[in-house]
Scaffold this motif. Structure first.
Motif, PDB file in Angstrom:
ATOM      1  N   ASN A  11      31.835  43.981  37.277  1.00 59.71           N
ATOM      2  CA  ASN A  11      32.333  45.345  37.428  1.00 59.71           C
ATOM      3  C   ASN A  11      32.780  45.879  36.073  1.00 59.71           C
ATOM      4  N   GLY A  12      32.216  47.014  35.663  1.00 59.25           N
ATOM      5  CA  GLY A  12      32.602  47.615  34.394  1.00 59.25           C
ATOM      6  C   GLY A  12      31.641  47.338  33.263  1.00 59.25           C
ATOM      7  N   VAL A  13      30.410  46.913  33.575  1.00 59.18           N
ATOM      8  CA  VAL A  13      29.468  46.553  32.513  1.00 59.18           C
ATOM      9  C   VAL A  13      28.781  47.766  31.897  1.00 59.18           C
ATOM     10  N   THR A  14      29.067  48.966  32.383  1.00 58.09           N
ATOM     11  CA  THR A  14      28.542  50.154  31.702  1.00 58.09           C
ATOM     12  C   THR A  14      29.408  50.536  30.505  1.00 58.09           C
ATOM     13  N   GLY A  15      30.575  49.914  30.368  1.00 59.76           N
ATOM     14  CA  GLY A  15      31.432  50.144  29.215  1.00 59.76           C
ATOM     15  C   GLY A  15      30.992  49.309  28.028  1.00 59.76           C
ATOM     16  N   ARG A  16      31.499  49.663  26.862  1.00 58.71           N
ATOM     17  CA  ARG A  16      31.079  49.016  25.614  1.00 58.71           C
ATOM     18  C   ARG A  16      31.284  47.510  25.622  1.00 58.71           C
ATOM     19  N   MET A  17      32.493  47.053  25.925  1.00 53.94           N
ATOM     20  CA  MET A  17      32.784  45.630  25.888  1.00 53.94           C
ATOM     21  C   MET A  17      32.097  44.881  27.026  1.00 53.94           C
ATOM     22  N   TYR A  19      29.406  45.615  28.586  1.00 50.75           N
ATOM     23  CA  TYR A  19      27.956  45.534  28.391  1.00 50.75           C
ATOM     24  C   TYR A  19      27.583  44.599  27.242  1.00 50.75           C
ATOM     25  N   ARG A  20      28.115  44.887  26.054  1.00 52.48           N
ATOM     26  CA  ARG A  20      27.663  44.163  24.858  1.00 52.48           C
ATOM     27  C   ARG A  20      28.067  42.702  24.884  1.00 52.48           C
ATOM     28  N   GLN A  21      29.341  42.434  25.109  1.00 56.31           N
ATOM     29  CA  GLN A  21      29.826  41.065  24.961  1.00 56.31           C
ATOM     30  C   GLN A  21      29.656  40.222  26.230  1.00 56.31           C
ATOM     31  N   HIS A  22      29.879  40.825  27.388  1.00 56.25           N
ATOM     32  CA  HIS A  22      29.869  40.017  28.607  1.00 56.25           C
ATOM     33  C   HIS A  22      28.493  39.948  29.273  1.00 56.25           C
ATOM     34  N   LEU A  23      27.823  41.082  29.400  1.00 54.64           N
ATOM     35  CA  LEU A  23      26.511  41.041  30.030  1.00 54.64           C
ATOM     36  C   LEU A  23      25.446  40.528  29.064  1.00 54.64           C
ATOM     37  N   VAL A  24      25.277  41.212  27.922  1.00 50.41           N
ATOM     38  CA  VAL A  24      24.167  40.892  27.026  1.00 50.41           C
ATOM     39  C   VAL A  24      24.390  39.591  26.267  1.00 50.41           C
ATOM     40  N   ARG A  25      25.533  39.475  25.598  1.00 50.15           N
ATOM     41  CA  ARG A  25      25.737  38.341  24.691  1.00 50.15           C
ATOM     42  C   ARG A  25      26.303  37.105  25.375  1.00 50.15           C
ATOM     43  N   LEU A  28      23.450  37.172  29.990  1.00 51.50           N
ATOM     44  CA  LEU A  28      22.018  37.215  29.711  1.00 51.50           C
ATOM     45  C   LEU A  28      21.625  36.194  28.647  1.00 51.50           C
ATOM     46  N   ALA A  29      22.514  35.949  27.692  1.00 48.00           N
ATOM     47  CA  ALA A  29      22.228  34.935  26.669  1.00 48.00           C
ATOM     48  C   ALA A  29      22.157  33.541  27.290  1.00 48.00           C
ATOM     49  N   ILE A  30      23.013  33.265  28.267  1.00 46.60           N
ATOM     50  CA  ILE A  30      22.954  31.970  28.961  1.00 46.60           C
ATOM     51  C   ILE A  30      21.626  31.842  29.696  1.00 46.60           C
ATOM     52  N   ARG A  31      21.159  32.922  30.311  1.00 47.41           N
ATOM     53  CA  ARG A  31      19.864  32.905  31.001  1.00 47.41           C
ATOM     54  C   ARG A  31      18.716  32.701  30.009  1.00 47.41           C
ATOM     55  N   GLU A  32      18.814  33.334  28.842  1.00 41.08           N
ATOM     56  CA  GLU A  32      17.759  33.200  27.834  1.00 41.08           C
ATOM     57  C   GLU A  32      17.630  31.774  27.309  1.00 41.08           C
ATOM     58  N   GLN A  33      18.733  31.022  27.333  1.00 35.35           N
ATOM     59  CA  GLN A  33      18.669  29.628  26.884  1.00 35.35           C
ATOM     60  C   GLN A  33      18.269  28.672  28.005  1.00 35.35           C
ATOM     61  N   PHE A 332      32.722  35.003  23.340  1.00 31.00           N
ATOM     62  CA  PHE A 332      32.737  35.408  24.744  1.00 31.00           C
ATOM     63  C   PHE A 332      31.848  34.483  25.568  1.00 31.00           C
ATOM     64  N   LYS A 333      30.669  34.181  25.038  1.00 31.05           N
ATOM     65  CA  LYS A 333      29.734  33.292  25.733  1.00 31.05           C
ATOM     66  C   LYS A 333      30.315  31.890  25.886  1.00 31.05           C
ATOM     67  N   ALA A 334      30.973  31.394  24.832  1.00 24.63           N
ATOM     68  CA  ALA A 334      31.570  30.057  24.892  1.00 24.63           C
ATOM     69  C   ALA A 334      32.615  29.971  26.002  1.00 24.63           C
ATOM     70  N   GLN A 335      33.422  31.030  26.160  1.00 31.50           N
ATOM     71  CA  GLN A 335      34.440  30.984  27.207  1.00 31.50           C
ATOM     72  C   GLN A 335      33.816  31.164  28.586  1.00 31.50           C
ATOM     73  N   TRP A 336      32.779  31.990  28.705  1.00 29.97           N
ATOM     74  CA  TRP A 336      32.061  32.112  29.979  1.00 29.97           C
ATOM     75  C   TRP A 336      31.520  30.750  30.418  1.00 29.97           C
ATOM     76  N   GLU A 337      30.964  30.005  29.487  1.00 26.49           N
ATOM     77  CA  GLU A 337      30.405  28.697  29.834  1.00 26.49           C
ATOM     78  C   GLU A 337      31.497  27.753  30.326  1.00 26.49           C
ATOM     79  N   LEU A 338      32.659  27.800  29.688  1.00 32.85           N
ATOM     80  CA  LEU A 338      33.774  26.967  30.140  1.00 32.85           C
ATOM     81  C   LEU A 338      34.227  27.370  31.541  1.00 32.85           C
ATOM     82  N   PHE A 339      34.275  28.683  31.806  1.00 32.20           N
ATOM     83  CA  PHE A 339      34.702  29.126  33.135  1.00 32.20           C
ATOM     84  C   PHE A 339      33.674  28.747  34.199  1.00 32.20           C
ATOM     85  N   LEU A 340      32.399  28.853  33.898  1.00 27.07           N
ATOM     86  CA  LEU A 340      31.372  28.435  34.855  1.00 27.07           C
ATOM     87  C   LEU A 340      31.479  26.944  35.144  1.00 27.07           C
TER      88      LEU A 340
END
Length: 383
Positions: A11-17, A19-25, A28-33, A332-340
């Motif tokens: 929720n809120g991925v149309t905003g700058r943070m 979108y850029r840091q949480h969705l894309v970087r 989506l970066a986890i999916r790309e790897q 951001f990605k490193a912390q997402w991975e820890l939370f997952l």
């Protein structure tokens, strides 16, 4: 190798943070790897469900990144039993109600900070999450930055001896919006919409200081609104009711003192947008977002104050750069991975809603300190 899909309401991925840091970087970066490899023959595959108020923006984002699921109906998404995690990157004023709904629906919660507009609201979320038995986490990205990870390496290695002080400088000039477009959304400068640099940055300083140097035990702050009028996204002038600069002194458990300036009204004359200088009995360091340089006591020069002669030495050249020695991923990605991992494997995780409440508490007391012109002790928070 088996793949476990984890569906995440974002929720809120149309905003700058968001979108850029949480969705894309991050997601989506986890999916790309190829997903998150748990190391036990299982891979976590995050499947985002985009949530927001603007249907056209959500649809455009989904099409841009080949995603299929989006919705403007948060209640319907939370009612879907296949959605395991709720993530919130909305404006702060909308966050509490949405997180409460997610907790009531039994979803694990991961959220941007601040978690609420006041400390009681933040503690209420932590209590509800505890009672519901869900897993919960708060974004505390700065401690995953390469520069601060190098700084942590120095602390753990005993480089500083006794740490005496920390000095932080954060900020840059955010354009007013009239003659050049502002780099930040206009709500950041309206207190009634949850804006202000104290509520934005003091939660960061709480966990950075707590994690690296010791718990914050008191705060003294001076807060200002230096630019009283700005122009919004439609080019209309508005009154800036939120603070755009804060000057804080934080006493830490163990005796060290931290001074941190936070400003959206400062022009940058430093190597990075945020820098921390740490001085200890055995050495000093200056750490930014990516870099960290040090000066040990054995190589500290002996400056002599003489204003009658020009400086003949370059003080910056007397510091040594700390090498990377490892590959640093997006924080951001490193912390997402820890939370997952926390959600799927039950791995330890300390950056929870109670930790988020400490950040809200520091911001609240910082504003109170400025308003009343005095220092405040920071009481221990408990659920």
């Amino acid at each position: 190798m088996t793949r476990r899909t984890v569906r995440i309401a974002m929720n809120g991925v149309t905003g700058r943070m968001g979108y850029r840091q949480h969705l894309v970087r991050s997601i989506l970066a986890i999916r790309e790897q190829g997903g998150l490899d748990l190391g036990d023959g299982e891979v976590v595959w995050p499947e985002p469900v985009l949530v927001g108020r603007r249907a056209h923006a959500l649809e455009e984002l989904a099409e841009r990144h080949g995603l299929t699921e989006w919705s403007t109906d948060l209640d319907a998404v939370l009612a879907d039993d296949s959605v395991e995690i709720y993530f919130d990157a909305q404006v702060t004023s909308a966050r509490v109600e949405a997180i409460k709904k997610a907790i009531a629906a039994g979803k694990h919660v991961y959220t941007e900070k601040p978690t609420a507009t006041d400390v009681e609201g933040a503690l209420d979320l932590a209590r509800l999450a505890r009672d519901a038995g869900i897993k919960h986490g708060v974004v505390q990205d700065k401690i995953f930055l390469p520069g601060l990870r190098k700084l942590k390496r120095l602390i753990d290695g005993g480089f500083f001896g006794e740490i005496l002080s920390v000095r932080g400088e954060f900020g840059y000039w955010v354009f007013e919006g009239d003659w050049q477009a502002a780099q930040r959304p206009s709500w950041n400068y309206r207190a009634e919409d949850g804006g202000g640099i104290v509520v934005d940055m003091f939660p960061h300083w709480e966990y950075v200081l707590h994690e690296l140097f010791g718990q914050v035990t008191s705060v003294t702050a001076h807060v200002r609104t230096h630019v009283p009028q700005r122009w919004d996204e439609q080019g209309k002038p508005y009154e800036a009711t939120a603070d755009d600069a804060a000057y804080g002194i934080f006493e830490l458990a163990g005796g060290a003192v931290a001074q941190i300036n936070s400003s959206w009204t400062v022009r940058v004359n430093r190597d990075e947008l945020v820098e921390f200088q740490v001085d200890g009995t055995h050495g000093s360091a200056v750490a930014g977002l990516r870099n960290c340089r040090v000066q040990h006591r054995s190589s500290t020069p002996k400056p002599v104050w003489n204003p009658d002669l020009p400086v003949t030495e370059s003080f910056r050249d007397q510091w040594q750069e700390i090498p990377d020695n490892q590959e640093f991923d997006n924080g951001f990605k490193a912390q997402w991975e820890l939370f997952l991992r926390h959600v799927v494997q039950g791995a330890p995780y300390t950056w929870d809603l109670l930790a988020g409440a400490r950040g809200v508490q520091l911001a609240e007391l910082g504003l109170k300190s400025s308003a009343e012109g005095r220092r405040f002790d920071i009481p221990e928070l408990t659920l």
